[in-house]
Design an enzyme around this catalytic site. Structure first.
Site, PDB file in Angstrom:
ATOM      1  N   HIS A 147       1.049  -0.981  -0.024  1.00 56.11           N
ATOM      2  CA  HIS A 147      -0.035  -0.081   0.066  1.00 56.11           C
ATOM      3  C   HIS A 147       0.897   1.312  -0.160  1.00 56.11           C
ATOM      4  O   HIS A 147       2.171   1.112   0.409  1.00 56.11           O
ATOM      5  CB  HIS A 147      -0.883   0.032   1.165  1.00 56.11           C
ATOM      6  CG  HIS A 147      -1.957   1.023   1.746  1.00 56.11           C
ATOM      7  ND1 HIS A 147      -1.793   2.284   1.585  1.00 56.11           N
ATOM      8  CD2 HIS A 147      -3.149   0.840   1.086  1.00 56.11           C
ATOM      9  CE1 HIS A 147      -2.907   2.818   1.777  1.00 56.11           C
ATOM     10  NE2 HIS A 147      -3.738   2.072   1.471  1.00 56.11           N
ATOM     11  N   ASP A 193       3.113  -4.728   7.840  1.00 54.05           N
ATOM     12  CA  ASP A 193       2.060  -4.019   7.550  1.00 54.05           C
ATOM     13  C   ASP A 193       0.689  -4.669   7.879  1.00 54.05           C
ATOM     14  O   ASP A 193       0.361  -5.519   6.792  1.00 54.05           O
ATOM     15  CB  ASP A 193       1.911  -3.333   6.229  1.00 54.05           C
ATOM     16  CG  ASP A 193       0.629  -2.319   6.014  1.00 54.05           C
ATOM     17  OD1 ASP A 193      -0.521  -2.621   6.783  1.00 54.05           O
ATOM     18  OD2 ASP A 193       0.448  -1.762   4.874  1.00 54.05           O
ATOM     19  N   GLN A 251      -4.371  -5.444   6.680  1.00 55.34           N
ATOM     20  CA  GLN A 251      -5.466  -6.321   6.149  1.00 55.34           C
ATOM     21  C   GLN A 251      -5.458  -7.609   6.590  1.00 55.34           C
ATOM     22  O   GLN A 251      -5.940  -8.484   6.265  1.00 55.34           O
ATOM     23  CB  GLN A 251      -5.034  -6.520   4.388  1.00 55.34           C
ATOM     24  CG  GLN A 251      -5.333  -5.049   3.799  1.00 55.34           C
ATOM     25  CD  GLN A 251      -6.893  -4.755   3.781  1.00 55.34           C
ATOM     26  OE1 GLN A 251      -7.651  -5.503   3.996  1.00 55.34           O
ATOM     27  NE2 GLN A 251      -7.024  -3.483   3.704  1.00 55.34           N
ATOM     28  N   LYS A 270     -10.490  -1.160  10.493  1.00 59.96           N
ATOM     29  CA  LYS A 270     -10.521  -2.217   9.625  1.00 59.96           C
ATOM     30  C   LYS A 270     -10.803  -3.532  10.557  1.00 59.96           C
ATOM     31  O   LYS A 270     -10.766  -4.713   9.925  1.00 59.96           O
ATOM     32  CB  LYS A 270      -9.286  -2.601   8.941  1.00 59.96           C
ATOM     33  CG  LYS A 270      -8.930  -1.369   7.790  1.00 59.96           C
ATOM     34  CD  LYS A 270      -7.746  -1.385   6.833  1.00 59.96           C
ATOM     35  CE  LYS A 270      -7.193  -0.432   6.207  1.00 59.96           C
ATOM     36  NZ  LYS A 270      -8.052  -0.042   4.910  1.00 59.96           N
ATOM     37  N   CYS A 306      -4.804   2.609  -3.768  1.00 61.80           N
ATOM     38  CA  CYS A 306      -3.354   2.983  -3.134  1.00 61.80           C
ATOM     39  C   CYS A 306      -2.403   2.120  -3.328  1.00 61.80           C
ATOM     40  O   CYS A 306      -1.366   1.771  -2.364  1.00 61.80           O
ATOM     41  CB  CYS A 306      -3.559   3.362  -1.485  1.00 61.80           C
ATOM     42  SG  CYS A 306      -4.991   4.606  -1.236  1.00 61.80           S
TER      43      CYS A 306
HETATM   44  N1  PMP Z   1      -1.977  -0.643   4.496  1.00 64.08           N
HETATM   45  C1  PMP Z   1      -2.938  -1.266   3.968  1.00 64.08           C
HETATM   46  C2  PMP Z   1      -2.376  -2.722   3.309  1.00 64.08           C
HETATM   47  C3  PMP Z   1      -4.037  -0.962   3.676  1.00 64.08           C
HETATM   48  O1  PMP Z   1      -5.055  -1.824   3.387  1.00 64.08           O
HETATM   49  C4  PMP Z   1      -4.153   0.318   4.262  1.00 64.08           C
HETATM   50  C5  PMP Z   1      -5.616   0.705   4.124  1.00 64.08           C
HETATM   51  N2  PMP Z   1      -6.305   0.601   2.943  1.00 64.08           N
HETATM   52  C6  PMP Z   1      -3.087   0.870   4.978  1.00 64.08           C
HETATM   53  C7  PMP Z   1      -1.952   0.561   4.972  1.00 64.08           C
HETATM   54  C8  PMP Z   1      -3.417   2.360   5.486  1.00 64.08           C
HETATM   55  O2  PMP Z   1      -4.319   2.405   6.703  1.00 64.08           O
HETATM   56  P1  PMP Z   1      -4.917   3.465   7.175  1.00 64.08           P
HETATM   57  O3  PMP Z   1      -5.795   4.371   6.203  1.00 64.08           O
HETATM   58  O4  PMP Z   1      -6.148   3.058   8.361  1.00 64.08           O
HETATM   59  O5  PMP Z   1      -3.942   4.042   7.727  1.00 64.08           O
END
Ligand code: PMP
Length: 401
Positions: free
Chosen positions: A118, A195, A198, A221, A359
């Site tokens: 991401h 990270d 997910q 999430k 993203c």
């Molecule tokens: N890493 C991953 C794999 C994600 O899916 C996301 C959210 N789509 C993020 C980071 C960022 O998370 P947040 O917007 O809650 O900070």
């Protein structure tokens, strides 16, 4: 109690159609118990924590610190002070990238990320590399969406200072072999940030068993509130890292000549935290624990396998991300249709999916596509809903040619 009925938001119609919510990888909905925790906090407990000499402050502080212990248990950290509350995964990664790099990364060093990260696990490292004069190296993945571990091992060298990799891809659903990645990196004494955005609501996470050095995730999430997240870091590293932000709570003593910093975890928690949201995260952990993460994973796998089978029968539909070990994320395209058009038409039928690059622009570049349509499931989704999206796709397909 039935799981789905605990989510009031799901019981509504949009454009006169029952809402089908398949955007869970972006954010999950919140059960009534989490909503109640937020309401009750503001109704009866709201107060700034730590240092307060009054009843509400001490109660709020106690519950805030109790939630830290709950998070520690949930991910099996060794110490509560290894749990730092942040605004979410993005802030957690920025904290590590900024602070770790100041202490451990210098000119000529290297940072390794994967090509399926991401943007939140790319850009903070690019910024850190720019500041410190380091270089970003990238682990490739294959057509199925599986990381190339041989290429990974070959990327590591004596200048590699950290590996930052996602547990689960938000676009492809791939569950990465992070235990193996950590083993390879640690055999060269290179720390690993995972990270977990997910993964945390889909798989058991045990940071001691994994041996990871940092693990980052977001409350929203995992059925919890927005605006709160966690940065787990190993004590030995956190002790050596400088503060991320300056302000209240993170200090021991302040004079104009010299400021000394608070102990862990407060060194990394400057300013008033989102106390109510932290308590809501605690309730979300209770909610997950009551169902059982194993039951959640099994329910979602059953639904994902069913949805994959059904979607694959639709002519012209292509799924991106076909690794054998996946969470409940299905990215797809239909013929030459632009994902945004597909998403807009599905929306009018009451179906919420996400469209675009999610993203993860480097993933789109890897496949040479502008984006995908992404349906992602949570524990409350049903086969009926999968049938609804399949019927809807069949209905809109002729409009897309
Ligand atoms: N890493 C991953 C794999 C994600 O899916 C996301 C959210 N789509 C993020 C980071 C960022 O998370 P947040 O917007 O809650 O900070």
């Amino acid at each position: 109690m039935d799981i789905r009925s605990q989510f009031p938001i799901l019981n509504q119609t949009v454009y006169g159609k029952p809402l089908v919510y398949f955007d869970n990888a972006a954010t999950t909905q919140k059960p009534q118990c989490v909503i109640d925790t937020l309401c009750n906090y503001y109704k009866s407990l709201n107060s700034n924590i730590h240092r307060g000499a009054h009843y509400l402050a001490s109660q709020a502080t106690e519950q805030y610190e109790q939630t830290r212990r709950k998070v520690k248990e949930f991910i099996n950290a060794r110490h509560s002070h290894e749990i730092v509350f942040t605004r979410g995964t993005t802030e957690s990664i920025n904290l590590v990238a900024s602070s770790f790099s100041q202490r451990f990364i210098s000119k000529g060093d290297e940072v390794v990320v994967s090509a399926m990260e991401h943007h939140s696990n790319i850009v903070p490292w690019q910024l850190a590399c720019e500041r410190q004069g380091a270089t970003l190296r990238v682990i490739p993945f294959d057509d199925q969406g599986i990381l190339d571990l041989d290429a990974f091992a070959a990327l590591l060298n004596e200048r590699t200072r950290i590996v930052a990799v996602t547990n689960v891809s938000n676009t492809l659903g791939t569950v990465n072999p992070i235990a193996e990645i950590i083993r390879i990196a640690h055999s060269r004494e290179i720390p690993v940030l995972v990270d977990g955005a997910q993964a945390i609501s889909h798989r058991k996470v045990d940071v001691q068993q994994l041996g990871c050095d940092f693990y980052c995730f977001s409350g929203h999430k995992m059925y919890g509130p927005m605006g709160v997240g966690v940065m787990y870091g190993r004590e030995e590293l956190l002790e050596q890292m400088p503060p991320y932000q300056g302000g209240g709570e993170m200090i021991k003593d302040v004079t104009f000549e010299r400021t000394t910093y608070n102990e862990l975890p407060f060194k990394f928690e400057a300013g008033t935290p989102a106390v109510g949201d932290v308590l809501g995260l605690g309730t979300a952990i209770d909610f997950i624990s009551q169902i059982g993460i194993g039951t959640i994973a099994a329910t979602e796998k059953e639904l994902t396998d069913y949805a994959t089978g059904q979607l694959q029968q639709i002519e012209g539909l292509r799924i991106y991300g076909t690794a054998p070990d996946k969470t409940s994320v299905i990215s797809f395209l239909i013929g030459n249709a632009h994902p945004y058009d597909v998403g807009t038409l599905l929306d009018k039928l009451g179906i919420a999916v996400r469209t675009g690059h999610h993203c993860t622009q480097p993933i789109m570049d890897r496949y040479g596509i502008p984006g995908t349509v992404r349906a992602s499931f949570a524990v409350y989704n049903t086969r009926d809903e999968v049938d609804t999206i399949c019927a809807a796709i069949r209905r809109i397909a002729p409009m897309l040619q």
